[in-house]
Scaffold this motif. Structure first.
Motif, PDB file in Angstrom:
ATOM      1  N   GLY A 136      12.418   0.057  34.634  1.00 17.63           N
ATOM      2  CA  GLY A 136      13.534  -0.288  35.070  1.00 17.63           C
ATOM      3  C   GLY A 136      13.822  -1.460  35.923  1.00 17.63           C
ATOM      4  O   GLY A 136      13.055  -1.469  36.986  1.00 17.63           O
ATOM      5  N   HIS A 137      14.608  -2.349  35.638  1.00 18.76           N
ATOM      6  CA  HIS A 137      14.995  -3.349  36.769  1.00 18.76           C
ATOM      7  C   HIS A 137      16.109  -4.126  36.387  1.00 18.76           C
ATOM      8  O   HIS A 137      16.763  -3.923  35.271  1.00 18.76           O
ATOM      9  CB  HIS A 137      13.780  -4.570  36.575  1.00 18.76           C
ATOM     10  CG  HIS A 137      13.809  -5.341  35.258  1.00 18.76           C
ATOM     11  ND1 HIS A 137      13.030  -4.777  34.054  1.00 18.76           N
ATOM     12  CD2 HIS A 137      14.498  -6.508  34.807  1.00 18.76           C
ATOM     13  CE1 HIS A 137      13.223  -5.386  33.011  1.00 18.76           C
ATOM     14  NE2 HIS A 137      14.039  -6.568  33.318  1.00 18.76           N
ATOM     15  N   THR A 138      16.510  -4.898  37.378  1.00 20.77           N
ATOM     16  CA  THR A 138      17.964  -5.990  36.944  1.00 20.77           C
ATOM     17  C   THR A 138      17.207  -7.274  37.169  1.00 20.77           C
ATOM     18  O   THR A 138      16.227  -7.728  37.706  1.00 20.77           O
ATOM     19  CB  THR A 138      18.910  -5.704  37.938  1.00 20.77           C
ATOM     20  OG1 THR A 138      18.662  -5.996  39.326  1.00 20.77           O
ATOM     21  CG2 THR A 138      19.329  -4.060  38.086  1.00 20.77           C
ATOM     22  N   ASP A 139      17.921  -8.198  36.504  1.00 20.85           N
ATOM     23  CA  ASP A 139      17.524  -9.412  36.590  1.00 20.85           C
ATOM     24  C   ASP A 139      18.519 -10.473  37.326  1.00 20.85           C
ATOM     25  O   ASP A 139      19.659 -10.646  36.598  1.00 20.85           O
ATOM     26  CB  ASP A 139      17.271 -10.303  35.030  1.00 20.85           C
ATOM     27  CG  ASP A 139      16.261  -9.478  34.159  1.00 20.85           C
ATOM     28  OD1 ASP A 139      15.252  -9.759  34.581  1.00 20.85           O
ATOM     29  OD2 ASP A 139      16.322  -9.041  33.185  1.00 20.85           O
ATOM     30  N   HIS A 140      18.379 -10.428  38.357  1.00 24.98           N
ATOM     31  CA  HIS A 140      19.243 -11.218  39.441  1.00 24.98           C
ATOM     32  C   HIS A 140      18.927 -12.448  40.256  1.00 24.98           C
ATOM     33  O   HIS A 140      19.364 -12.899  41.086  1.00 24.98           O
ATOM     34  CB  HIS A 140      19.919 -10.146  40.652  1.00 24.98           C
ATOM     35  CG  HIS A 140      18.465  -9.521  41.140  1.00 24.98           C
ATOM     36  ND1 HIS A 140      18.077  -8.402  40.606  1.00 24.98           N
ATOM     37  CD2 HIS A 140      17.520  -9.983  42.078  1.00 24.98           C
ATOM     38  CE1 HIS A 140      16.612  -7.808  41.564  1.00 24.98           C
ATOM     39  NE2 HIS A 140      16.834  -9.254  42.226  1.00 24.98           N
ATOM     40  N   TYR A 198      20.884  -2.358  35.043  1.00 24.80           N
ATOM     41  CA  TYR A 198      19.353  -1.810  35.087  1.00 24.80           C
ATOM     42  C   TYR A 198      19.164  -1.717  33.544  1.00 24.80           C
ATOM     43  O   TYR A 198      19.758  -1.154  32.757  1.00 24.80           O
ATOM     44  CB  TYR A 198      19.228  -0.528  35.597  1.00 24.80           C
ATOM     45  CG  TYR A 198      19.253  -0.769  36.998  1.00 24.80           C
ATOM     46  CD1 TYR A 198      17.726  -0.822  37.466  1.00 24.80           C
ATOM     47  CD2 TYR A 198      20.001  -0.665  38.010  1.00 24.80           C
ATOM     48  CE1 TYR A 198      17.378  -0.868  38.887  1.00 24.80           C
ATOM     49  CE2 TYR A 198      19.655  -0.788  39.587  1.00 24.80           C
ATOM     50  CZ  TYR A 198      18.322  -0.843  39.671  1.00 24.80           C
ATOM     51  OH  TYR A 198      18.200  -0.906  41.070  1.00 24.80           O
ATOM     52  N   HIS A 199      17.876  -2.070  33.192  1.00 25.75           N
ATOM     53  CA  HIS A 199      17.364  -2.036  31.815  1.00 25.75           C
ATOM     54  C   HIS A 199      15.879  -1.925  31.769  1.00 25.75           C
ATOM     55  O   HIS A 199      15.327  -2.278  32.702  1.00 25.75           O
ATOM     56  CB  HIS A 199      17.921  -3.135  31.038  1.00 25.75           C
ATOM     57  CG  HIS A 199      17.457  -4.462  31.402  1.00 25.75           C
ATOM     58  ND1 HIS A 199      18.079  -4.847  32.236  1.00 25.75           N
ATOM     59  CD2 HIS A 199      16.554  -5.313  31.207  1.00 25.75           C
ATOM     60  CE1 HIS A 199      17.537  -6.110  32.581  1.00 25.75           C
ATOM     61  NE2 HIS A 199      16.639  -6.327  31.893  1.00 25.75           N
ATOM     62  N   GLY A 200      15.155  -1.174  30.682  1.00 26.49           N
ATOM     63  CA  GLY A 200      13.886  -1.306  30.545  1.00 26.49           C
ATOM     64  C   GLY A 200      13.532  -0.851  29.114  1.00 26.49           C
ATOM     65  O   GLY A 200      14.230  -0.394  28.304  1.00 26.49           O
ATOM     66  N   ILE A 237      16.157 -15.460  27.451  1.00 26.31           N
ATOM     67  CA  ILE A 237      16.444 -16.794  27.783  1.00 26.31           C
ATOM     68  C   ILE A 237      17.715 -16.857  29.073  1.00 26.31           C
ATOM     69  O   ILE A 237      18.632 -16.079  28.745  1.00 26.31           O
ATOM     70  CB  ILE A 237      16.605 -17.742  26.638  1.00 26.31           C
ATOM     71  CG1 ILE A 237      15.792 -17.684  25.648  1.00 26.31           C
ATOM     72  CG2 ILE A 237      17.239 -18.894  27.223  1.00 26.31           C
ATOM     73  CD1 ILE A 237      16.044 -17.324  24.385  1.00 26.31           C
ATOM     74  N   ARG A 238      17.456 -17.590  30.083  1.00 28.25           N
ATOM     75  CA  ARG A 238      18.381 -17.386  30.981  1.00 28.25           C
ATOM     76  C   ARG A 238      18.906 -18.853  31.436  1.00 28.25           C
ATOM     77  O   ARG A 238      18.213 -19.769  31.374  1.00 28.25           O
ATOM     78  CB  ARG A 238      17.659 -16.650  32.303  1.00 28.25           C
ATOM     79  CG  ARG A 238      17.229 -15.204  32.081  1.00 28.25           C
ATOM     80  CD  ARG A 238      15.831 -15.015  32.398  1.00 28.25           C
ATOM     81  NE  ARG A 238      15.150 -14.082  32.081  1.00 28.25           N
ATOM     82  CZ  ARG A 238      15.171 -13.062  32.967  1.00 28.25           C
ATOM     83  NH1 ARG A 238      15.331 -13.212  34.152  1.00 28.25           N
ATOM     84  NH2 ARG A 238      14.417 -11.975  32.291  1.00 28.25           N
ATOM     85  N   GLN A 239      20.125 -19.099  31.802  1.00 33.24           N
ATOM     86  CA  GLN A 239      20.638 -20.143  32.663  1.00 33.24           C
ATOM     87  C   GLN A 239      20.142 -20.020  34.166  1.00 33.24           C
ATOM     88  O   GLN A 239      20.459 -18.859  34.530  1.00 33.24           O
ATOM     89  CB  GLN A 239      21.925 -20.376  32.153  1.00 33.24           C
ATOM     90  CG  GLN A 239      22.718 -21.587  33.116  1.00 33.24           C
ATOM     91  CD  GLN A 239      24.062 -21.881  32.664  1.00 33.24           C
ATOM     92  OE1 GLN A 239      24.195 -21.548  31.316  1.00 33.24           O
ATOM     93  NE2 GLN A 239      24.524 -22.989  33.327  1.00 33.24           N
TER      94      GLN A 239
END
Ligand code: OGA
Ligand code: MN
Length: 314
Positions: A185-189, A241-243, A301-303
């Motif tokens: 589990g993590h967040t992308d921040h 949170y996701h994983g 894919i992120r900006q």
């Protein structure tokens, strides 16, 4: 709550019940999701069915999370699987193997893992565009490679179809999973721009995906991500949170379904023609097929930059 559910679904003994996992192939989920009206502006892009035919869902418990049920053609899936195996792990892109110096300098991972199952299983991630830094989590102008044109236009097509017209693909992570892999589990921040959505494409074996809230105390939703499925983490779900506690063997190898390749499928300039040839030739496709029969590939894919920003100011 997130950790508890993660552990529950990860467990082999006893195995979990899958009864509460959202399965977009099942009719029983309709009270948990809202199916969007069909898109009427009919447009299409190489490897995708026309947007008119897409099935798009919002998930009631997770505002901002958008699910698109596999909009890929068989050839489209093969194309992205091949790009992720043959091209994206090449230098100057980065992979988890770089620091080990295992691959001869004149070879690619895909070449050097031919007949070498150990090597095949060692690749876990590749990054390009702004490289995700796994330790510091900080993007840097000194650490980036070119964002490939095909994935750029492709992701823009998804973004524009869903009215995220300003979205600019700037960083990508490709994750390679085997049947025993997990992603905790993590967040992308780390991105400067946290208002921009995050696009995620899944291919191959099925992931059991958990997504909760901004706090680890929120009970997550469990859903299957099958080959070709797309999710977009936007708005309220962007920082949740996701994983992935488990990879499951898929039932339906939709990259091999017996539909004919559509010879008239419009081939845009930015499509890699060599890769396309590999996908259309069943003999050449064989090695890619063997890999994906036991693995899952996720591209996300992120900006990174905010509107008007021209570089990361770190
Ligand atoms: C990630 C991620 C999810 C997936 O790479 O940040 O959350 O579906 N991947 O593999
Ligand atoms: Mn993530």
């Amino acid at each position: 709550m997130f950790k508890q559910d993660f552990k529950y679904y990860k467990s082999k003994k006893p195995p979990p019940s899958y009864e509460n996992v959202l399965d977009f192939d099942s009719e029983n989920i309709l009270h948990k999701v809202i199916k969007r009206e069909r898109i009427t502006t009919n447009s299409s892009l190489f490897g995708l069915i026309p947007t008119e035919e897409w099935e798009i869902y919002d998930i009631k418990e997770n505002p901002g999370l958008v699910f698109i049920k596999n909009p890929f053609t068989r050839l489209g899936q093969r194309y992205w699987i091949t790009r992720c195996l043959k091209s994206y792990p090449e230098t100057p892109n980065k992979t988890n193997l770089d620091i080990h110096d295992l691959i001869p300098h004149n070879e690619t991972w895909w070449e050097s893992s031919k007949g070498d199952n150990e090597m095949l299983k060692k690749l876990r991630w590749a990054t390009f565009g702004y490289h995700h830094n796994w330790d510091t989590k900080i993007y840097s102008e000194n650490s980036k490679s070119i964002f490939p044109k095909d994935l750029y236009f492709f992701t823009k097509h998804f973004a524009e179809t869903l009215s995220f017209n300003l979205f600019n693909p700037e960083a990508a992570i490709v994750n390679y999973y085997h049947l025993d892999s997990t992603l905790s589990g993590h967040t992308d921040h780390s991105e400067n721009n946290l208002e921009a959505p995050l696009f995620s494409f899944s291919f191959g074996q099925t992931a059991l995906f958990l997504i909760g809230g901004e706090s680890i105390d929120v009970k997550p939703t469990a859903l299957y991500l099958k080959s070709g499925d797309v999710i977009i983490m936007s708005k309220k779900s962007r920082l949740c949170y996701h994983g992935v506690p488990k990879i499951l063997n898929c039932v339906n190898k939709s990259w091999n379904l017996n539909e004919n390749f559509d010879k008239d499928e419009l081939i845009e300039d930015f499509i890699d023609k060599n890769v396309l040839n590999l996908c259309c030739d069943n003999d050449k496709w064989e090695r890619f097929n063997n890999y994906i029969n036991n693995s899952r590939i996720n591209i996300n894919i992120r900006q990174v930059l905010r509107k008007g920003e021209i570089k990361v100011n770190k």
